[in-house]
Design a protein around this motif. Structure first.
Motif, PDB file in Angstrom:
ATOM      1  N   PHE A 100      52.491  31.748  41.166  1.00  0.00           N
ATOM      2  CA  PHE A 100      51.083  31.386  41.020  1.00  0.00           C
ATOM      3  C   PHE A 100      50.550  30.805  42.322  1.00  0.00           C
ATOM      4  O   PHE A 100      49.471  31.184  42.790  1.00  0.00           O
ATOM      5  CB  PHE A 100      50.905  30.388  39.881  1.00  0.00           C
ATOM      6  CG  PHE A 100      49.476  29.925  39.712  1.00  0.00           C
ATOM      7  CD1 PHE A 100      48.518  30.766  39.167  1.00  0.00           C
ATOM      8  CD2 PHE A 100      49.097  28.650  40.099  1.00  0.00           C
ATOM      9  CE1 PHE A 100      47.201  30.343  39.021  1.00  0.00           C
ATOM     10  CE2 PHE A 100      47.785  28.209  39.951  1.00  0.00           C
ATOM     11  CZ  PHE A 100      46.836  29.069  39.412  1.00  0.00           C
ATOM     12  N   ILE A 125      38.783  29.912  37.882  1.00  0.00           N
ATOM     13  CA  ILE A 125      39.510  31.165  37.703  1.00  0.00           C
ATOM     14  C   ILE A 125      39.623  31.516  36.215  1.00  0.00           C
ATOM     15  O   ILE A 125      39.334  30.690  35.346  1.00  0.00           O
ATOM     16  CB  ILE A 125      40.922  31.111  38.325  1.00  0.00           C
ATOM     17  CG1 ILE A 125      41.828  30.147  37.536  1.00  0.00           C
ATOM     18  CG2 ILE A 125      40.856  30.724  39.793  1.00  0.00           C
ATOM     19  CD1 ILE A 125      43.304  30.255  37.909  1.00  0.00           C
ATOM     20  N   ASP A 126      40.041  32.737  35.961  1.00  0.00           N
ATOM     21  CA  ASP A 126      40.278  33.195  34.592  1.00  0.00           C
ATOM     22  C   ASP A 126      41.626  32.675  34.084  1.00  0.00           C
ATOM     23  O   ASP A 126      42.478  32.233  34.865  1.00  0.00           O
ATOM     24  CB  ASP A 126      40.306  34.726  34.542  1.00  0.00           C
ATOM     25  CG  ASP A 126      39.058  35.371  35.111  1.00  0.00           C
ATOM     26  OD1 ASP A 126      37.984  34.749  35.006  1.00  0.00           O
ATOM     27  OD2 ASP A 126      39.164  36.490  35.658  1.00  0.00           O
ATOM     28  N   VAL A 145      48.250  31.561  33.108  1.00  0.00           N
ATOM     29  CA  VAL A 145      47.339  31.622  34.258  1.00  0.00           C
ATOM     30  C   VAL A 145      47.733  32.680  35.272  1.00  0.00           C
ATOM     31  O   VAL A 145      46.911  33.092  36.093  1.00  0.00           O
ATOM     32  CB  VAL A 145      47.242  30.249  34.965  1.00  0.00           C
ATOM     33  CG1 VAL A 145      46.528  29.241  34.085  1.00  0.00           C
ATOM     34  CG2 VAL A 145      48.619  29.720  35.371  1.00  0.00           C
ATOM     35  N   ASN A 146      48.973  33.130  35.240  1.00  0.00           N
ATOM     36  CA  ASN A 146      49.433  34.076  36.245  1.00  0.00           C
ATOM     37  C   ASN A 146      49.675  35.453  35.625  1.00  0.00           C
ATOM     38  O   ASN A 146      48.782  36.296  35.636  1.00  0.00           O
ATOM     39  CB  ASN A 146      50.702  33.547  36.911  1.00  0.00           C
ATOM     40  CG  ASN A 146      51.094  34.343  38.128  1.00  0.00           C
ATOM     41  OD1 ASN A 146      50.263  34.642  38.980  1.00  0.00           O
ATOM     42  ND2 ASN A 146      52.370  34.693  38.232  1.00  0.00           N
ATOM     43  N   ASN A 212      46.878  38.399  35.521  1.00  0.00           N
ATOM     44  CA  ASN A 212      45.681  37.720  36.014  1.00  0.00           C
ATOM     45  C   ASN A 212      45.775  37.555  37.527  1.00  0.00           C
ATOM     46  O   ASN A 212      44.771  37.438  38.210  1.00  0.00           O
ATOM     47  CB  ASN A 212      45.544  36.350  35.350  1.00  0.00           C
ATOM     48  CG  ASN A 212      44.217  35.677  35.631  1.00  0.00           C
ATOM     49  OD1 ASN A 212      43.175  36.326  35.588  1.00  0.00           O
ATOM     50  ND2 ASN A 212      44.245  34.388  35.928  1.00  0.00           N
ATOM     51  N   GLU A 213      46.990  37.512  38.045  1.00  0.00           N
ATOM     52  CA  GLU A 213      47.268  37.381  39.464  1.00  0.00           C
ATOM     53  C   GLU A 213      48.205  38.502  39.909  1.00  0.00           C
ATOM     54  O   GLU A 213      48.620  39.327  39.101  1.00  0.00           O
ATOM     55  CB  GLU A 213      47.876  36.000  39.756  1.00  0.00           C
ATOM     56  CG  GLU A 213      46.906  35.013  40.416  1.00  0.00           C
ATOM     57  CD  GLU A 213      46.618  35.381  41.869  1.00  0.00           C
ATOM     58  OE1 GLU A 213      47.103  36.434  42.353  1.00  0.00           O
ATOM     59  OE2 GLU A 213      45.881  34.620  42.524  1.00  0.00           O
ATOM     60  N   LYS A 227      42.751  40.237  40.518  1.00  0.00           N
ATOM     61  CA  LYS A 227      41.993  39.103  41.041  1.00  0.00           C
ATOM     62  C   LYS A 227      41.858  38.078  39.918  1.00  0.00           C
ATOM     63  O   LYS A 227      41.542  38.444  38.780  1.00  0.00           O
ATOM     64  CB  LYS A 227      40.609  39.538  41.534  1.00  0.00           C
ATOM     65  CG  LYS A 227      40.635  40.489  42.721  1.00  0.00           C
ATOM     66  CD  LYS A 227      39.222  40.865  43.151  1.00  0.00           C
ATOM     67  CE  LYS A 227      39.227  41.728  44.410  1.00  0.00           C
ATOM     68  NZ  LYS A 227      39.934  43.005  44.191  1.00  0.00           N
ATOM     69  N   PRO A 228      42.093  36.787  40.216  1.00  0.00           N
ATOM     70  CA  PRO A 228      42.113  35.783  39.151  1.00  0.00           C
ATOM     71  C   PRO A 228      40.736  35.334  38.675  1.00  0.00           C
ATOM     72  O   PRO A 228      40.646  34.451  37.826  1.00  0.00           O
ATOM     73  CB  PRO A 228      42.856  34.614  39.807  1.00  0.00           C
ATOM     74  CG  PRO A 228      42.505  34.730  41.249  1.00  0.00           C
ATOM     75  CD  PRO A 228      42.434  36.213  41.520  1.00  0.00           C
ATOM     76  N   ASP A 229      39.683  35.966  39.184  1.00  0.00           N
ATOM     77  CA  ASP A 229      38.339  35.524  38.791  1.00  0.00           C
ATOM     78  C   ASP A 229      37.381  36.685  38.534  1.00  0.00           C
ATOM     79  O   ASP A 229      36.172  36.551  38.661  1.00  0.00           O
ATOM     80  CB  ASP A 229      37.753  34.591  39.851  1.00  0.00           C
ATOM     81  CG  ASP A 229      37.745  35.199  41.250  1.00  0.00           C
ATOM     82  OD1 ASP A 229      38.103  36.384  41.394  1.00  0.00           O
ATOM     83  OD2 ASP A 229      37.384  34.484  42.206  1.00  0.00           O
TER      84      ASP A 229
END
Length: 312
Positions: A100, A125-126, A145-146, A212-213, A227-229
């Protein structure tokens, strides 16, 4: 600003614990009012993060690996949903993979990461929410998150987390070796994958990554365009093929050069449902949630766009 710190003393095989005195001193020097807490077992990070937000912490720092970061983020997102209280996530990475942090451009040097938290800005971020079946056969859910994946990756992270050499062996070497050894004995799984309202994909797979990443597995760029966003998951499907050929082609993952590989399909979407086909026990692929494997499919992955504030 009052901040809380959630430390995992066994992160990275104990590497964080070995340098904790100077890291804690750097955090106290930078922020002054710091509430330090320590995890004892899996799941503690989420509970402690909730407690710290309830105490008024506006920033909660996860000091540990990807699993600790994920648990703290889960606690922050739970509190945000339940009370409307928003706290930012800070990261001092010292885990086996630190994927991450790698994807977010956060320094993997602990002291440099502390400086980044003190001097950085908040980025929205998402996040993802996964529902799955836990080890006791119960429906469970948690945020990630990742990357949350299933299949061979679940078996690999269990092997990596149990490996006592992670304090001395580099993450890239350890993940690569464990990926190869687990792959040799892995049985491909028959699954049905549905992305949003699209036509279901039925396939025999080695792995499915809902990203997400970009990075997982100690630096493998499994989702090179994620892309995380952007409000979308990148879904990477690795279909069954010659094991010898796939092992040889693992090197392509480190540079993200696998997009056009014949066994790879990459989709994008906001909701992903993965179900076992045929015998539900034989095809109950293990899940991997940000470097931890707490259960198996069937699983549903849901996008939470612009849900998490990260200090970086």
């Amino acid at each position: 600003m009052k901040i809380g710190v959630v430390r995992n003393p066994v992160a990275g095989g104990g590497r964080l614990d070995a340098h904790w005195t100077e890291i804690a001193a750097a955090l106290s020097e930078r922020f002054g009012d710091v509430e330090f807490r320590e995890t004892d077992e899996p799941g503690d990070g989420s509970v402690i993060a909730r407690d710290l937000v309830a105490l008024g912490c506006e920033l909660v720092v996860a000091a540990g690996g990807d699993g600790t970061i994920s648990e703290v983020a889960d606690g922050l997102l739970q509190m945000q949903a339940e009370t409307g209280t928003v706290a930012a996530l800070g990261v001092v990475p010292c885990g086996t993979g630190s994927d991450f942090a790698r994807g977010m451009g956060i320094p993997t040097d602990a002291k440099a990461a502390v400086s980044r938290i003190a001097e950085g800005e908040d980025r929205i971020i998402d996040a993802g929410l996964i529902s799955f079946i836990d080890e006791h056969g119960r429906l469970a859910s948690r945020h990630f998150v990742n990357i949350a994946s299933l299949g061979m990756s679940g078996a690999t992270v269990r092997a990596v987390n149990a490996d006592r050499r992670k304090r001395w062996v580099s993450a890239k070497t350890l993940f690569f070796w464990r990926t190869v050894t687990e792959f040799v004995r892995y049985r491909f799984q028959d699954v049905r994958i549905t992305v949003d309202d699209g036509e279901p994909v039925e396939a025999k797979v080695a792995m499915v990554a809902v990203a997400n990443e970009r990075f997982f597995g100690g630096g493998m760029m499994i989702a090179p365009d994620a892309k995380p966003d952007d409000g979308l998951f990148d879904i990477v499907i690795l279909r069954a093929a010659s094991k010898l050929k796939l092992i040889f082609d693992l090197r392509l993952l480190y540079g993200g050069r696998h997009r056009n590989h014949p066994a790879i399909t990459i989709l994008r979407g906001r909701k992903v449902v993965v179900e076992p086909l045929g015998d539900p026990l034989a095809n109950a692929a293990l899940v991997d949630i940000d470097g931890e494997s707490p259960g198996h499919i069937p699983a549903t992955y849901e996008m939470m766009a612009r849900a998490l504030k990260v200090r970086c």
